[in-house]
Design an enzyme around this catalytic site. Structure first.
Site, PDB file in Angstrom:
ATOM      1  N   LYS A  79      -7.936  47.767 -66.909  1.00 29.65           N
ATOM      2  CA  LYS A  79      -7.412  46.488 -67.387  1.00 29.65           C
ATOM      3  C   LYS A  79      -8.574  45.570 -67.752  1.00 29.65           C
ATOM      4  CE  LYS A  79      -4.213  42.765 -66.162  1.00 29.65           C
ATOM      5  NZ  LYS A  79      -3.235  42.253 -65.168  1.00 29.65           N
ATOM      6  N   SER A 154       0.644  40.416 -67.198  1.00 28.60           N
ATOM      7  CA  SER A 154      -0.558  40.575 -68.002  1.00 28.60           C
ATOM      8  C   SER A 154      -1.056  42.022 -68.060  1.00 28.60           C
ATOM      9  CB  SER A 154      -1.681  39.682 -67.435  1.00 28.60           C
ATOM     10  OG  SER A 154      -2.003  40.037 -66.099  1.00 28.60           O
ATOM     11  N   SER A 178       2.543  40.348 -62.733  1.00 28.84           N
ATOM     12  CA  SER A 178       1.853  41.067 -63.804  1.00 28.84           C
ATOM     13  C   SER A 178       1.821  42.571 -63.633  1.00 28.84           C
ATOM     14  CB  SER A 178       0.422  40.536 -63.941  1.00 28.84           C
ATOM     15  OG  SER A 178       0.430  39.229 -64.462  1.00 28.84           O
TER      16      SER A 178
END
Length: 472
Positions: A79, A154, A178
Site C-alpha cells: 500500500k 483507502s 480502510s
C-alpha cells in the site's frame, strides 16, 4: 493459477510444482491485461528485474534452510502509505510524487523477511483520508466488478488487485474502515486486527494517537491468518504491543453454539441504502444454518456520542501529523480540501476536549467488553452505501439524508475503530446492479484468532470471491 489462494501457491512453490519465475510471469501478464483499466497497481518495478528476483527465489528454494518463510516467491504490492526502499512512495500526495525512500517501513521489512517479492505499490487515497482511492499522483482506482464505480479506500488498490487476480494477498491499513470498506466493495476479505497487535512505525508519537492499524487482505480467511502471522508481533521500540499467535493453526472449527449479535443500522441511527441490510441478514442466516444463534442487539451507546468522540480524536491526530505541511503556504496549497478540513478541526481543540472524547472512548470499550460476555461476535454492515461512481469525491447524502462531512457516510465503521477491537470484513453477495457488499464480524479485544475461525467457517460455506469473480 492466479485464482488460487496465497497459501496454496506457497505449498505448490515449496513442493516444486510451480516455480516463482512462472508465478511472476503469470502475475505480470495479468497486471498488463487488466491494470490499465483498474489502476490498482502503481509504481510497478521493471518486469526484467522482477523475473530476475523470482529466479533467485527459485535458486534459494532448492535449499530448505534458505527459504525465509511462507511468502517465499509470492509477488506482493505494498500500500502506497508505506515507505519502500528504492521504490517510489507517494502517499497519494503531489508533495511526495518523486519521493524514493532509502529504507523500508517495519511492515515491509517483515514481508520481505518472509520471502515476498515486492512488485510495486497499491493505490490509495491521498494520505489515506476518505474511502475512495483517488489522488492527483496516480489517479483513481476502479472497481473490477464495475469500472464506473469506486473500489473504496483507502486500501482500494489492494482490494481491487485481489479481486482482479493481480495479487493473491495484500497489506492494507485501517483508521476508519480502510480495510473493511474496500473489501466489501470488491468482494474480498479485509481484517482489522486488535489495535496493538501490529506495531506502528517507531517514529513520532506512539502513545497518544492509538487509532489506525495495518492489517491483511485476501480472498480467503486462511490467507488473512497466514499474513497476520508475518506482520504481527511486538517491536521493542514500540509500546502497547502484544505477542502474536499461530493464527493459521487450528483455523477450522465447528461453529455450532456460537452466539452472534446483529446490530443492524444501530436502531435507525445509520442511514443505509436499500438492499444492504437484506444481504447482511441473508449472510446471518448462513451462520444460523451452520449452527450459530443470531439475535438482534439494541444500540449499546448513542451513535452521536460515539461520532463526536471519534471526530475529535481523529481530527486531533490528523492535525498533529499534518500541521507542518499546513503551516507552509506552498505545501498547504497542494493538500486536498478534506485534509485541510481535518487539520482546521483539530488545531483549536483543547486538552480538556480531547480528554472528554477519550472518556467516551473508554466508556465505549467497557460497554463493548460487557457485550462480549454474552456474544462471541457482533455484526454490522461494512458500508452504508453501494460502490458509488468514480467521479464522486464522496457520497453527500444517503436516502435523502445529507452527510455533514466528507466521511459521515462511513459512520458504521466507527464503533470498531474507536474501540480498537478486531473485525473481519466478510463478503455477503451482490445487489440488483451486480455490486458487491460485505459485513463486519467483530470480536473482543485479543480475540483475533476466534474471529478468523468464524470467518473461515463462513468462507467454507460461501466462498463469494471465487463463486462470483469479476467480469474482467
Amino acid at each position: 493459477m492466479l485464482d488460487r489462494p496465497a497459501h496454496a501457491l506457497s505449498d505448490m512453490l515449496a513442493r516444486r510444482e510451480l516455480s516463482a519465475a512462472e508465478l511472476m510471469a503469470a502475475t505480470l501478464a495479468r497486471i498488463a491485461a487488466v491494470n490499465p483499466a483498474v489502476n490498482a497497481i502503481v509504481s510497478q518495478r521493471d518486469s526484467d528485474t522482477l523475473i530476475a528476483a523470482a529466479t533467485r527465489a527459485d535458486v534459494l528454494r532448492t535449499d530448505t534452510a534458505l527459504r525465509p518463510g511462507w511468502l517465499h516467491g509470492i509477488p506482493i504490492a505494498i500500500k502506497d502509505l508505506h515507505a519502500t526502499r528504492g521504490l517510489r512512495t507517494t502517499y497519494g500526495s503531489p508533495l511526495f510524487a518523486d519521493f524514493v525512500p532509502d529504507s523500508d517501513d517495519l511492515l515491509v521489512q517483515r514481508l520481505k523477511a518472509a520471502g515476498a517479492i515486492v512488485i510495486g505499490k497499491t493505490n490509495t487515497s491521498e494520505f489515506g483520508l476518505g474511502s475512495h482511492s483517488f489522488n492527483p499522483v496516480h489517479g483513481v482506482t476502479r472497481n473490477p466488478y464495475d469500472l464506473a464505480r469506486t473500489a473504496g479506500g483507502s486500501s482500494g488498490g489492494a482490494a481491487a488487485a485481489l479481486a482482479a487476480r493481480m495479487l493473491a494477498v495484500a497489506d492494507g491499513s485501517d483508521m476508519m474502515g480502510s480495510l473493511r470498506n474496500p473489501a466489501a466493495f470488491c468482494n474480498v476479505y479485509g481484517f482489522r486486527p486488535t489495535w496493538d497487535l501490529i506495531p506502528s512505525e517507531p517514529l513520532g508519537d506512539n502513545y497518544l494517537h492509538v487509532m489506525s492499524t495495518d492489517g491483511p487482505m485476501a480472498r480467503c480467511p486462511r490467507d488473512l491468518a497466514h499474513l497476520l502471522q508475518v506482520i504481527a508481533g511486538p517491536d521493542a521500540r514500540v509500546p502497547h504491543s502484544r505477542p502474536a499467535e499461530p493464527y493459521a493453526d487450528g483455523l477450522q472449527i465447528d461453529p455450532r453454539g456460537r452466539r452472534i449479535g446483529w446490530l443492524g443500522d444501530w436502531g435507525g441511527a445509520y442511514a443505509v441504502q436499500p438492499g444492504i441490510l437484506d444481504l447482511c441478514e441473508a449472510a446471518l442466516q448462513q451462520f444460523e444454518t451452520m449452527g450459530c444463534s443470531v439475535e438482534p442487539v439494541p444500540p449499546p451507546m448513542a451513535a452521536d456520542t460515539l461520532w463526536h468522540s471519534w471526530c475529535t480524536l481523529r481530527s486531533w491526530a490528523n492535525a498533529t501529523a499534518k500541521q507542518p505541511l499546513y503551516d507552509d503556504p506552498a505545501k498547504r496549497g497542494q493538500l486536498k480540501p478534506e485534509i485541510i478540513w481535518e487539520i482546521e478541526q483539530g488545531l483549536p481543540l483543547t486538552g480538556l476536549a480531547i480528554h472528554a472524547a477519550s472518556l467516551v472512548r473508554s466508556a465505549w470499550y467497557a460497554r463493548l467488553a460487557g457485550l462480549f460476555q454474552t456474544y462471541d461476535a457482533l455484526v454490522l454492515p461494512s458500508a452504508q452505501v453501494w460502490p458509488f461512481p468514480v467521479e464522486w469525491r464522496y457520497p453527500t447524502a444517503i436516502n435523502g439524508h445529507a452527510m455533514d462531512s466528507y466521511h459521515r457516510w462511513m459512520e458504521v465503521v466507527v464503533p470498531v475503530s474507536l474501540a480498537g477491537v478486531p473485525a473481519v470484513g466478510l463478503p455477503v453477495g451482490f445487489g440488483p446492479q451486480g455490486l458487491p457488499m460485505g459485513m463486519q464480524l467483530i470480536g473482543a479485544a485479543g480475540a483475533d484468532r476466534a474471529i478468523l475461525q468464524l470467518a473461515e467457517a463462513y468462507h467454507q460455506a460461501t466462498d463469494w470471491p471465487n463463486r462470483c469473480p469479476p467480469p474482467l
